[in-house]
Write a protein that holds these residues in place. Structure first.
Motif, PDB file in Angstrom:
ATOM      1  N   HIS A 137      11.638 -26.114 -11.884  1.00  0.00           N
ATOM      2  CA  HIS A 137      10.300 -24.686 -11.256  1.00  0.00           C
ATOM      3  C   HIS A 137      11.644 -23.654 -12.372  1.00  0.00           C
ATOM      4  CE1 HIS A 137       7.252 -26.689 -10.306  1.00  0.00           C
ATOM      5  NE2 HIS A 137       8.133 -27.508  -9.982  1.00  0.00           N
ATOM      6  N   VAL A 138      10.780 -22.855 -13.189  1.00  0.00           N
ATOM      7  CA  VAL A 138      11.587 -21.287 -13.551  1.00  0.00           C
ATOM      8  C   VAL A 138      10.146 -20.222 -13.183  1.00  0.00           C
ATOM      9  CG1 VAL A 138      13.256 -22.076 -15.083  1.00  0.00           C
ATOM     10  CG2 VAL A 138      11.359 -21.382 -15.617  1.00  0.00           C
ATOM     11  N   SER A 139      10.406 -19.199 -12.789  1.00  0.00           N
ATOM     12  CA  SER A 139       9.782 -18.589 -13.163  1.00  0.00           C
ATOM     13  C   SER A 139       8.997 -17.594 -14.840  1.00  0.00           C
ATOM     14  CB  SER A 139       9.991 -16.650 -12.911  1.00  0.00           C
ATOM     15  OG  SER A 139      11.166 -16.268 -13.559  1.00  0.00           O
ATOM     16  N   GLU A 141       8.611 -15.361 -16.677  1.00  0.00           N
ATOM     17  CA  GLU A 141       9.841 -15.046 -17.373  1.00  0.00           C
ATOM     18  C   GLU A 141      10.757 -15.619 -19.040  1.00  0.00           C
ATOM     19  OE1 GLU A 141       7.211 -12.886 -15.055  1.00  0.00           O
ATOM     20  OE2 GLU A 141       9.197 -13.427 -14.164  1.00  0.00           O
ATOM     21  N   GLN A 142      11.233 -17.105 -17.606  1.00  0.00           N
ATOM     22  CA  GLN A 142      12.130 -17.428 -18.052  1.00  0.00           C
ATOM     23  C   GLN A 142      11.819 -18.086 -19.730  1.00  0.00           C
ATOM     24  OE1 GLN A 142      13.568 -17.974 -13.325  1.00  0.00           O
ATOM     25  NE2 GLN A 142      15.140 -18.335 -15.347  1.00  0.00           N
ATOM     26  N   ILE A 143      10.142 -18.562 -20.164  1.00  0.00           N
ATOM     27  CA  ILE A 143      10.590 -19.150 -20.376  1.00  0.00           C
ATOM     28  C   ILE A 143       9.498 -18.507 -21.740  1.00  0.00           C
ATOM     29  CG2 ILE A 143       9.697 -21.360 -19.501  1.00  0.00           C
ATOM     30  CD1 ILE A 143       6.817 -20.554 -19.900  1.00  0.00           C
ATOM     31  N   PRO A 144       9.874 -19.089 -23.194  1.00  0.00           N
ATOM     32  CA  PRO A 144       9.907 -18.253 -24.203  1.00  0.00           C
ATOM     33  C   PRO A 144       8.365 -18.072 -24.878  1.00  0.00           C
ATOM     34  CG  PRO A 144      11.639 -20.217 -25.285  1.00  0.00           C
ATOM     35  CD  PRO A 144      10.820 -20.437 -23.180  1.00  0.00           C
ATOM     36  N   LEU A 145       7.267 -18.893 -24.555  1.00  0.00           N
ATOM     37  CA  LEU A 145       5.937 -18.414 -25.227  1.00  0.00           C
ATOM     38  C   LEU A 145       5.582 -17.751 -23.990  1.00  0.00           C
ATOM     39  CD1 LEU A 145       5.046 -21.540 -27.158  1.00  0.00           C
ATOM     40  CD2 LEU A 145       6.417 -18.946 -27.876  1.00  0.00           C
ATOM     41  N   PRO A 146       4.743 -16.944 -24.322  1.00  0.00           N
ATOM     42  CA  PRO A 146       3.298 -16.535 -23.298  1.00  0.00           C
ATOM     43  C   PRO A 146       2.422 -17.437 -23.330  1.00  0.00           C
ATOM     44  CG  PRO A 146       3.462 -15.093 -25.896  1.00  0.00           C
ATOM     45  CD  PRO A 146       3.809 -16.227 -26.182  1.00  0.00           C
ATOM     46  N   PRO A 147       2.736 -18.124 -21.586  1.00  0.00           N
ATOM     47  CA  PRO A 147       1.567 -18.970 -21.471  1.00  0.00           C
ATOM     48  C   PRO A 147       0.248 -19.153 -21.592  1.00  0.00           C
ATOM     49  CG  PRO A 147       2.489 -17.835 -19.026  1.00  0.00           C
ATOM     50  CD  PRO A 147       3.151 -16.983 -20.784  1.00  0.00           C
ATOM     51  N   TYR A 148      -0.126 -20.461 -21.354  1.00  0.00           N
ATOM     52  CA  TYR A 148      -1.774 -20.313 -21.630  1.00  0.00           C
ATOM     53  C   TYR A 148      -1.858 -20.046 -20.408  1.00  0.00           C
ATOM     54  CZ  TYR A 148      -0.830 -24.019 -24.664  1.00  0.00           C
ATOM     55  OH  TYR A 148      -0.485 -25.304 -25.860  1.00  0.00           O
ATOM     56  N   ALA A 149      -3.706 -19.000 -20.242  1.00  0.00           N
ATOM     57  CA  ALA A 149      -4.223 -18.398 -18.828  1.00  0.00           C
ATOM     58  C   ALA A 149      -4.250 -19.194 -17.820  1.00  0.00           C
ATOM     59  CB  ALA A 149      -5.595 -18.107 -19.291  1.00  0.00           C
ATOM     60  N   ARG A 150      -4.081 -20.726 -17.976  1.00  0.00           N
ATOM     61  CA  ARG A 150      -4.318 -21.599 -16.799  1.00  0.00           C
ATOM     62  C   ARG A 150      -3.119 -22.104 -16.292  1.00  0.00           C
ATOM     63  NH1 ARG A 150      -5.665 -25.087 -21.648  1.00  0.00           N
ATOM     64  NH2 ARG A 150      -3.395 -25.807 -22.197  1.00  0.00           N
ATOM     65  N   ALA A 151      -1.772 -21.588 -16.932  1.00  0.00           N
ATOM     66  CA  ALA A 151      -0.179 -21.804 -16.163  1.00  0.00           C
ATOM     67  C   ALA A 151      -0.186 -21.072 -15.506  1.00  0.00           C
ATOM     68  CB  ALA A 151      -0.038 -21.625 -17.641  1.00  0.00           C
ATOM     69  N   VAL A 153       2.373 -22.650 -13.024  1.00  0.00           N
ATOM     70  CA  VAL A 153       3.725 -23.669 -13.191  1.00  0.00           C
ATOM     71  C   VAL A 153       4.525 -23.573 -14.418  1.00  0.00           C
ATOM     72  CG1 VAL A 153       4.849 -26.048 -12.431  1.00  0.00           C
ATOM     73  CG2 VAL A 153       3.089 -25.537 -11.447  1.00  0.00           C
ATOM     74  N   PHE A 154       5.404 -23.094 -14.416  1.00  0.00           N
ATOM     75  CA  PHE A 154       6.789 -22.713 -15.330  1.00  0.00           C
ATOM     76  C   PHE A 154       7.928 -23.748 -15.096  1.00  0.00           C
ATOM     77  CE2 PHE A 154       4.125 -19.448 -14.609  1.00  0.00           C
ATOM     78  CZ  PHE A 154       3.084 -19.609 -15.682  1.00  0.00           C
TER      79      PHE A 154
END
Length: 159
Positions: A137-139, A141-151, A153-154
């Motif tokens: 699990h990460v925040s 901000e730690q993933i490269p793409l803008p998340p889906y509105a439903r996301a 959990v990263f």
């Protein structure tokens, strides 16, 4: 009960692309709302995923397509694990585990050093599968793409 003959291969045909769209629209619309970014990916997975250097894995039981997962290239060595699903009637047979293991192996073949994903707490079984496969699990901000509105959990995994 006949023994299953499972195969996992890369998507290569229009029929497989259509199955990828149909399988994903089923689960997304069941739990959430299909977003514009979903439509772009699902309407032409060859242009959105394969042509930029990613892959879509298709799972068959005999001749029937029963599951899929996408590896979307984010940068040279970073990929998003995306659009993973198994037909509701085929769930509970360990196919998700086989699919994620195949996706991790394929990501390595494509040169990935990092995999990331966005999911949702409503999909507890999927989140548990990702955890047991080694995702952390990460925040957001730690993933490269803008998340889906439903996301909400990263997760990320070093390969």
């Amino acid at each position: 009960m006949k023994p299953s003959t499972l195969t996992i291969t890369s998507m290569t045909t229009a029929a497989e692309a259509e199955a990828f769209r149909t399988l994903n629209e089923e689960w997304i619309s069941h739990f959430f709302t299909i977003e514009e970014s979903d439509r772009k990916t699902l309407n032409d997975p060859f242009a959105a995923i394969v042509d930029p250097g990613g892959d879509v894995l298709i799972v068959r039981d005999g001749g029937e397509i029963i599951g899929c997962v996408a590896l979307v290239r984010s940068s040279d060595d970073v990929f998003e694990l995306s659009k993973m699903t198994v037909l509701p009637s085929a769930r509970g047979r360990g196919l998700g585990r086989q699919l994620i293991e195949a996706a991790i192996a394929r990501a390595r073949q494509l040169g990935a050093t990092t995999l990331f994903l966005g999911s949702n707490t409503k999909l507890a079984n999927a989140v548990h599968l990702y955890e047991t496969a080694g995702f952390q699990h990460v925040s957001p901000e730690q993933i490269p793409l803008p998340p889906y509105a439903r996301a909400d959990v990263f997760m990320k995994m070093a390969l």
